[in-house]
Motif scaffolding. Structure first.
Motif, mmCIF file in Angstrom:
data_model
loop_
_atom_site.group_PDB
_atom_site.id
_atom_site.type_symbol
_atom_site.label_atom_id
_atom_site.label_comp_id
_atom_site.label_asym_id
_atom_site.label_seq_id
_atom_site.Cartn_x
_atom_site.Cartn_y
_atom_site.Cartn_z
ATOM 1 N N GLU A 116 12.984 -3.530 -37.909
ATOM 2 C CA GLU A 116 12.510 -2.185 -37.579
ATOM 3 C C GLU A 116 11.729 -1.620 -38.756
ATOM 4 O OE1 GLU A 116 14.051 2.249 -36.182
ATOM 5 O OE2 GLU A 116 15.390 0.913 -37.293
ATOM 6 N N SER A 133 10.481 -1.438 -33.390
ATOM 7 C CA SER A 133 11.479 -2.472 -33.650
ATOM 8 C C SER A 133 11.262 -3.646 -32.719
ATOM 9 C CB SER A 133 12.900 -1.921 -33.504
ATOM 10 O OG SER A 133 13.125 -1.475 -32.182
ATOM 11 N N TYR A 134 11.748 -4.808 -33.168
ATOM 12 C CA TYR A 134 11.586 -6.044 -32.408
ATOM 13 C C TYR A 134 12.838 -6.883 -32.593
ATOM 14 C CZ TYR A 134 9.612 -10.518 -30.853
ATOM 15 O OH TYR A 134 9.374 -11.704 -30.204
ATOM 16 N N SER A 135 13.405 -7.360 -31.488
ATOM 17 C CA SER A 135 14.611 -8.171 -31.536
ATOM 18 C C SER A 135 14.429 -9.382 -30.646
ATOM 19 C CB SER A 135 15.820 -7.350 -31.060
ATOM 20 O OG SER A 135 16.969 -8.165 -30.941
ATOM 21 N N THR A 136 14.866 -10.548 -31.130
ATOM 22 C CA THR A 136 14.686 -11.759 -30.327
ATOM 23 C C THR A 136 15.877 -12.685 -30.477
ATOM 24 O OG1 THR A 136 13.234 -13.662 -29.914
ATOM 25 C CG2 THR A 136 13.445 -12.931 -32.191
ATOM 26 N N VAL A 141 14.325 -10.905 -25.403
ATOM 27 C CA VAL A 141 13.389 -10.305 -26.347
ATOM 28 C C VAL A 141 13.311 -8.810 -26.046
ATOM 29 C CG1 VAL A 141 10.991 -10.205 -27.157
ATOM 30 C CG2 VAL A 141 12.030 -12.413 -26.591
ATOM 31 N N SER A 142 13.424 -7.992 -27.085
ATOM 32 C CA SER A 142 13.372 -6.547 -26.903
ATOM 33 C C SER A 142 12.368 -5.944 -27.880
ATOM 34 C CB SER A 142 14.757 -5.934 -27.133
ATOM 35 O OG SER A 142 14.712 -4.527 -26.970
ATOM 36 N N LYS A 143 11.510 -5.064 -27.347
ATOM 37 C CA LYS A 143 10.562 -4.320 -28.164
ATOM 38 C C LYS A 143 10.798 -2.830 -27.934
ATOM 39 C CE LYS A 143 7.050 -7.937 -27.556
ATOM 40 N NZ LYS A 143 5.674 -8.224 -27.043
ATOM 41 N N SER A 167 11.686 1.344 -24.692
ATOM 42 C CA SER A 167 11.994 -0.057 -24.978
ATOM 43 C C SER A 167 11.650 -0.912 -23.773
ATOM 44 C CB SER A 167 13.475 -0.244 -25.341
ATOM 45 O OG SER A 167 14.320 0.079 -24.251
#
Length: 392
Positions: A116, A133-136, A141-143, A167
């Protein structure tokens, strides 16, 4: 309650509260309850933390998570600040059993990373922030992004805040051999308004109201007979009150949170922390109680004549249900308690080391107003976190 996703994402939610939430929540989750003038930070801050999580059900040590975390904050040109955070979760263990005495549990291993960045512009008695923020992980996968503005009264005793978060999540488990969620998507939007007020020299209060609206894929692809509505909207009201006990030199921090969504889940959360400085030490014990009602489409397990879980009867019953349905324990009716203790030590004026331990227990019988879902396996978790923060 958190949206359904893969097992690793559910476990790591304990470890990365700010980053796991949508963009708006990531901006506000760690914001102190304080009404004050908006000034850019004067020093750079770096933080390093390491978290260890373990949960269990009777006869089964379930999910284990190891999570290093990094944090960075720096002032820029006197009127700006830049923040960045990173976390990596290594998850292993067994997937949860839905109900008491269910045999067997599948094994899993996963790794998730999340990053983030937040930029804040400071003005006279006001500030505007934007985050991304970006999660993988292997199947998720989440933006997310967030915008927030806050401003204070002329005497700095009152602060207002408005925020928006968005999101977008992508779910695809075809690489796991499950193939129940291929190229699925979920979109969430949050709107938040709040006020913080200095009541007395010893008291500060805060109230936030949040509206969340989500659409898309909410099923859990790793659970059989799990079919949920493709929209989930919620109202969240949060009240906090900080009071300083002069004679004891203790800061008491209390909170109450109410949650209600279109799945039919309603929850109440009460929390209390007592922070006391003892020389260079700060000791903060805490307690939290949580209870919720079941989702409207949650179904209870079937029990035999001895009151034990009957897996075959439950499967036959679930197969005959039409419409939305789920046996996910997170959608059931239960109560939960969390006991915590944080100890921090100031090595120097600008360096602090700390350790925090949380013990969580969830059980249908802990629901104080009664009506807990029958046949649920009790759930326990332990979370330990070590941290180092330095300013320069």
């Amino acid at each position: 309650m958190t949206p359904t996703s893969s097992p690793s994402r559910c476990a790591s939610a304990w470890l990365i509260t700010a980053l796991a939430l949508p963009g708006l929540s990531a901006l506000t989750a760690l914001q102190p309850i304080d009404a004050k003038a908006e000034n850019a930070p004067e020093m750079t801050t770096i933080g390093v933390k390491y978290g260890s999580y373990q949960d269990s059900q009777p006869g089964l040590d379930r999910v284990r998570v190891r999570s290093p975390q990094l944090y960075f904050l720096a002032p820029v040109a006197g009127e700006w600040s830049v923040e960045a955070a990173w976390v990596g979760d290594s998850v292993s263990g067994a997937s949860p059993r839905m109900h008491t005495q269910r045999s067997g549990a599948s094994r899993m291993n996963d790794h998730r990373t999340a990053e983030e960045v937040k930029v804040t512009r400071y003005m006279a008695r006001a500030a505007v922030s934007a985050s991304a923020s970006y999660s993988t992980e292997h199947d998720y996968v989440s933006k997310a992004m967030g915008l927030q503005s806050r401003w204070s009264s002329d005497d700095n005793n009152r602060t207002w805040v408005l925020g928006y978060g968005h999101s977008t999540d992508w779910i695809d488990n075809q690489y796991n051999g499950v193939n129940t969620a291929i190229n699925q998507h979920k979109i969430s939007n949050e709107f938040m308004a709040g006020i913080t007020q200095v009541l007395t020299p010893r008291d500060v209060a805060q109230f936030n109201l949040t509206r969340t609206m989500g659409s898309g894929y909410f099923n859990d692809p790793y659970k059989a007979f799990d079919s949920r509505p493709r929209s989930r909207n919620a109202w969240i009201a949060l009240t906090r009150w900080n009071h300083y006990l002069v004679d004891l030199d203790i800061a008491a921090r209390s909170s109450y949170r109410y949650y209600s969504d279109t799945f039919g889940v309603k929850s109440h959360t009460l929390g209390l922390e007592l922070a006391q400085n003892i020389g260079q030490w700060t000791v903060t014990p805490g307690v939290r109680y949580y209870q919720q009602s079941a989702a409207s489409f949650y179904f209870d397990p079937k029990l035999d004549s001895q009151g034990r879980y009957d897996e075959l009867a439950t499967i036959q019953y679930a197969a005959g249900l039409a419409g939305y349905k789920s046996a996910d324990q997170r959608l059931s009716s239960f109560g939960a308690t969390t006991l915590s203790l944080k100890v921090a030590y100031a090595v120097g004026p600008n360096t602090v080391v700390d350790v925090k331990v949380d013990r969580y227990r969830q059980d249908a019988g802990l629901r104080l107003s009664g009506g807990g879902s029958p046949g649920l396996a009790p759930f326990s978790a332990r979370f330990v976190q070590f941290g180092l923060t330095h300013r320069f």
